[in-house]
Design a protein around this motif. Sequence first.
Motif, PDB file in Angstrom:
ATOM      1  N   GLU A  45      30.680 -26.268  72.462  1.00  0.00           N
ATOM      2  CA  GLU A  45      30.315 -26.730  73.795  1.00  0.00           C
ATOM      3  C   GLU A  45      28.942 -26.178  74.191  1.00  0.00           C
ATOM      4  OE1 GLU A  45      33.165 -26.299  76.836  1.00  0.00           O
ATOM      5  OE2 GLU A  45      34.697 -27.457  75.786  1.00  0.00           O
ATOM      6  N   TYR A  46      28.349 -26.845  75.161  1.00  0.00           N
ATOM      7  CA  TYR A  46      27.065 -26.400  75.711  1.00  0.00           C
ATOM      8  C   TYR A  46      27.229 -24.969  76.229  1.00  0.00           C
ATOM      9  CZ  TYR A  46      22.855 -26.638  78.671  1.00  0.00           C
ATOM     10  OH  TYR A  46      21.644 -26.420  79.263  1.00  0.00           O
ATOM     11  N   PRO A  47      26.399 -24.039  75.776  1.00  0.00           N
ATOM     12  CA  PRO A  47      26.604 -22.632  76.137  1.00  0.00           C
ATOM     13  C   PRO A  47      26.215 -22.338  77.581  1.00  0.00           C
ATOM     14  CG  PRO A  47      24.639 -22.866  74.784  1.00  0.00           C
ATOM     15  CD  PRO A  47      25.279 -24.226  74.834  1.00  0.00           C
ATOM     16  N   ASP A  48      27.155 -21.782  78.324  1.00  0.00           N
ATOM     17  CA  ASP A  48      26.873 -21.347  79.688  1.00  0.00           C
ATOM     18  C   ASP A  48      27.592 -20.020  79.920  1.00  0.00           C
ATOM     19  OD1 ASP A  48      29.540 -22.057  79.923  1.00  0.00           O
ATOM     20  OD2 ASP A  48      29.167 -23.835  81.115  1.00  0.00           O
TER      21      ASP A  48
ATOM     22  N   VAL B 203      30.401 -17.899  77.522  1.00  0.00           N
ATOM     23  CA  VAL B 203      30.138 -16.536  77.055  1.00  0.00           C
ATOM     24  C   VAL B 203      31.223 -15.583  77.545  1.00  0.00           C
ATOM     25  CG1 VAL B 203      28.535 -14.598  77.167  1.00  0.00           C
ATOM     26  CG2 VAL B 203      27.650 -16.930  76.868  1.00  0.00           C
ATOM     27  N   ALA B 204      31.715 -15.798  78.757  1.00  0.00           N
ATOM     28  CA  ALA B 204      32.757 -14.939  79.316  1.00  0.00           C
ATOM     29  C   ALA B 204      34.071 -15.049  78.548  1.00  0.00           C
ATOM     30  CB  ALA B 204      32.978 -15.281  80.787  1.00  0.00           C
ATOM     31  N   LEU B 205      34.237 -16.140  77.803  1.00  0.00           N
ATOM     32  CA  LEU B 205      35.453 -16.329  77.007  1.00  0.00           C
ATOM     33  C   LEU B 205      35.418 -15.565  75.681  1.00  0.00           C
ATOM     34  CD1 LEU B 205      36.203 -20.147  77.407  1.00  0.00           C
ATOM     35  CD2 LEU B 205      37.534 -18.253  78.323  1.00  0.00           C
ATOM     36  N   ALA B 206      34.310 -14.922  75.364  1.00  0.00           N
ATOM     37  CA  ALA B 206      34.162 -14.252  74.064  1.00  0.00           C
ATOM     38  C   ALA B 206      35.313 -13.294  73.751  1.00  0.00           C
ATOM     39  CB  ALA B 206      32.820 -13.526  74.004  1.00  0.00           C
ATOM     40  N   PRO B 207      35.721 -12.405  74.675  1.00  0.00           N
ATOM     41  CA  PRO B 207      36.835 -11.504  74.349  1.00  0.00           C
ATOM     42  C   PRO B 207      38.138 -12.249  74.053  1.00  0.00           C
ATOM     43  CG  PRO B 207      35.645 -10.730  76.292  1.00  0.00           C
ATOM     44  CD  PRO B 207      35.157 -12.114  76.009  1.00  0.00           C
ATOM     45  N   VAL B 208      38.381 -13.337  74.771  1.00  0.00           N
ATOM     46  CA  VAL B 208      39.598 -14.130  74.543  1.00  0.00           C
ATOM     47  C   VAL B 208      39.561 -14.755  73.150  1.00  0.00           C
ATOM     48  CG1 VAL B 208      40.951 -16.107  75.345  1.00  0.00           C
ATOM     49  CG2 VAL B 208      39.824 -14.601  77.005  1.00  0.00           C
ATOM     50  N   LEU B 209      38.404 -15.275  72.773  1.00  0.00           N
ATOM     51  CA  LEU B 209      38.270 -15.880  71.447  1.00  0.00           C
ATOM     52  C   LEU B 209      38.431 -14.838  70.344  1.00  0.00           C
ATOM     53  CD1 LEU B 209      35.285 -18.329  72.101  1.00  0.00           C
ATOM     54  CD2 LEU B 209      37.681 -18.928  71.725  1.00  0.00           C
ATOM     55  N   ARG B 210      37.859 -13.675  70.555  1.00  0.00           N
ATOM     56  CA  ARG B 210      38.014 -12.609  69.542  1.00  0.00           C
ATOM     57  C   ARG B 210      39.484 -12.257  69.359  1.00  0.00           C
ATOM     58  NH1 ARG B 210      33.068 -10.404  68.267  1.00  0.00           N
ATOM     59  NH2 ARG B 210      31.435 -10.610  69.857  1.00  0.00           N
TER      60      ARG B 210
ATOM     61  N   VAL C 276      29.405 -16.508  65.226  1.00  0.00           N
ATOM     62  CA  VAL C 276      28.895 -17.354  66.307  1.00  0.00           C
ATOM     63  C   VAL C 276      29.120 -16.665  67.653  1.00  0.00           C
ATOM     64  CG1 VAL C 276      29.012 -19.609  67.408  1.00  0.00           C
ATOM     65  CG2 VAL C 276      29.360 -19.420  64.947  1.00  0.00           C
ATOM     66  N   ILE C 277      30.280 -16.074  67.836  1.00  0.00           N
ATOM     67  CA  ILE C 277      30.562 -15.358  69.075  1.00  0.00           C
ATOM     68  C   ILE C 277      29.577 -14.204  69.265  1.00  0.00           C
ATOM     69  CG2 ILE C 277      32.274 -13.947  70.288  1.00  0.00           C
ATOM     70  CD1 ILE C 277      34.436 -15.635  68.821  1.00  0.00           C
ATOM     71  N   ASP C 278      29.292 -13.487  68.192  1.00  0.00           N
ATOM     72  CA  ASP C 278      28.301 -12.395  68.265  1.00  0.00           C
ATOM     73  C   ASP C 278      26.955 -12.936  68.729  1.00  0.00           C
ATOM     74  OD1 ASP C 278      30.133 -10.525  67.417  1.00  0.00           O
ATOM     75  OD2 ASP C 278      29.488 -10.570  65.318  1.00  0.00           O
ATOM     76  N   HIS C 279      26.583 -14.095  68.209  1.00  0.00           N
ATOM     77  CA  HIS C 279      25.295 -14.686  68.602  1.00  0.00           C
ATOM     78  C   HIS C 279      25.301 -15.048  70.085  1.00  0.00           C
ATOM     79  CE1 HIS C 279      21.533 -16.902  68.117  1.00  0.00           C
ATOM     80  NE2 HIS C 279      22.083 -17.889  68.820  1.00  0.00           N
ATOM     81  N   LEU C 280      26.381 -15.646  70.547  1.00  0.00           N
ATOM     82  CA  LEU C 280      26.450 -16.079  71.943  1.00  0.00           C
ATOM     83  C   LEU C 280      26.425 -14.904  72.915  1.00  0.00           C
ATOM     84  CD1 LEU C 280      29.104 -18.959  71.798  1.00  0.00           C
ATOM     85  CD2 LEU C 280      26.610 -19.158  71.864  1.00  0.00           C
TER      86      LEU C 280
ATOM     87  N   ARG D  51      22.468 -13.027  73.307  1.00  0.00           N
ATOM     88  CA  ARG D  51      21.289 -13.732  73.793  1.00  0.00           C
ATOM     89  C   ARG D  51      21.471 -14.101  75.263  1.00  0.00           C
ATOM     90  NH1 ARG D  51      20.550 -12.654  69.129  1.00  0.00           N
ATOM     91  NH2 ARG D  51      19.397 -13.818  67.521  1.00  0.00           N
ATOM     92  N   PRO D  52      20.377 -14.214  76.019  1.00  0.00           N
ATOM     93  CA  PRO D  52      20.480 -14.736  77.387  1.00  0.00           C
ATOM     94  C   PRO D  52      20.982 -16.175  77.354  1.00  0.00           C
ATOM     95  CG  PRO D  52      18.332 -13.714  76.999  1.00  0.00           C
ATOM     96  CD  PRO D  52      18.989 -13.835  75.662  1.00  0.00           C
ATOM     97  N   VAL D  53      21.736 -16.563  78.372  1.00  0.00           N
ATOM     98  CA  VAL D  53      22.298 -17.907  78.420  1.00  0.00           C
ATOM     99  C   VAL D  53      21.202 -18.967  78.392  1.00  0.00           C
ATOM    100  CG1 VAL D  53      23.599 -19.536  79.840  1.00  0.00           C
ATOM    101  CG2 VAL D  53      24.428 -17.213  79.553  1.00  0.00           C
TER     102      VAL D  53
END
Length: 224
Positions: free
Chosen positions: A30-33, A37-44, A61-65, A68-70
């Motif tokens: 999805e388009y990164p916003d 990014v806030a979902l990263a812990p849930v995805l991990r 990919v999660i590490d990359h997101l 970096r700034p949004v």
Amino acid sequence: MNRLERQAVARRCATRENAVVHRAAALLLEYPDAELVALAPVLRDALADVRPQLAAPLLRVIDHLTSRPVTELAAEYVETFDLRRRCSPYLTYFAYGDTRKRGVALVEFKQAYRAAGFEVADAELPDHLAVVLELAATADDDGRAAGIGLLLAHRAGLELLRLALLDAGSPWADVLVAVCATLPPLAGDDREAVARLAAEGPPEEEVGLDPFTPPLTAPIGARR
């Protein structure tokens, strides 16, 4: 691979582990916003019990997101998926380009969703990889098999997108690496189709058909 063979393979691939991979992959495409990014812990957490060969690419990919700034992520996403036709996330583009035959293929996608009990939002095209992956990630066995069946039917386009993203050095290439790893190895007709599409590219636009311009600069909406 004929239709019956594809259906049998799709059933075998419709595992819960693959559903987790496909759901995470759908979100990461999805388009990164800030919300993504806030979902990263849930995805991990969701990927914690997934085999390393499937989880590791998605974790990169999660590490990359999250590093970096949004605004930078958004610009990178647009540059990758909007400005590079070889990196189109619309699966039918690779086989049909901007031709009338693509319209028929899109109808077939919609029919597959409806047969599985799902409808695609009017603002979305049903062949967007993230949409297909969400179908493949449903809790329903028939839905998962239907989504994987679409991936298999357009395996050549899926593999070409993976190769194009790898060639571009895109961090989103790892999403495709993970998704392709949930499917059987390429062989026979699929391998030949990838080679043919790589050599020839999508068909040229037909006379009188308005070119398709994918609206990727807008975020993909929430889908159920």
